[in-house]
Design a protein around this motif. Structure first.
Motif: not given
Ligand SMILES: [Ca+2]
Ligand SMILES: [Ca+2]
Ligand SMILES: [Ca+2]
Ligand SMILES: [Ca+2]
Length: 189
Positions: A99-106, A108-113
């Motif tokens: 499983e791979y995740g991707y996070l938006y904070v406001g 701003t996108g952050i690749n969680l790997g």
């Protein structure tokens, strides 16, 4: 004399230094029970307005920490514990898919790997996200899966900055004291 004292108090209040402050918001309840899949994200909001933050306070930075967990799968095994005592028992094992995740904070996108079981921490010391949080005390989070599925159990936002005494309240105290001083002087005249 009274009026001078009142003015001095009002000025002292207005110019009192801002004090360092920390505001912490914890979220442990999520839509879909916190389950994130490739077709269904989990959105939530950090709100520090009920954690002591007041509009007009200054935020200098914040930390965001999220706790993620992979799900498990259950299969059945035929097990014998004696000659006449055999039966099917459930066996729980980790979900073998990745499983791979991707996070938006406001915005701003952050690749969680790769997610698996993990705790992810992010520090924001500058940039537009501080303004986003400072403007209304709220920050929107959007957690996505780009592969597989997993759960979010907890999210903690810790913001640091400085709290300034409310100018409105101090102004009213000042005006009240000055008014009282004027009334006293009129009485004496
Ligand atoms: Ca809160
Ligand atoms: Ca897995
Ligand atoms: Ca905001
Ligand atoms: Ca999974």
């Amino acid at each position: 004399m009274f009026r001078k004292t009142a003015l001095a108090i009002a000025i002292a209040c207005a110019s009192s230094a801002a004090s360092a402050a920390v505001w912490t918001d914890t979220v442990t309840s999520f839509e879909n029970g916190g389950r994130v899949t490739t077709s269904d994200d989990v959105k939530y909001q950090h709100n520090i307005l009920d954690d002591g933050f007041v509009l007009g306070n200054t935020i200098t930075g914040f930390d965001l920490k999220i706790w993620l967990r992979d799900d498990t799968t259950t299969s059945w095994d035929f097990v014998c514990t004696g000659f006449f005592s055999c039966g099917w028992v459930p066996v729980t094992s980790p979900d073998s898919a990745s499983e791979y995740g991707y996070l938006y904070v406001g915005a701003t996108g952050i690749n969680l790997g790769e997610v698996d079981d993990g705790t992810f921490s992010f520090s924001f010391g500058s940039g537009a996200l501080i303004g986003d949080l400072q403007a209304d005390g709220k920050l929107n989070i959007d957690l996505n899966a780009t592969s597989g599925d997993f759960y979010i159990d907890k999210s903690v936002l810790t913001a640091t900055g400085s709290a300034v005494p409310l100018p409105g309240a101090l102004g009213l105290i000042g005006i009240g004291l000055v008014g009282l001083g004027a009334a006293t002087r009129r009485k004496q005249a």
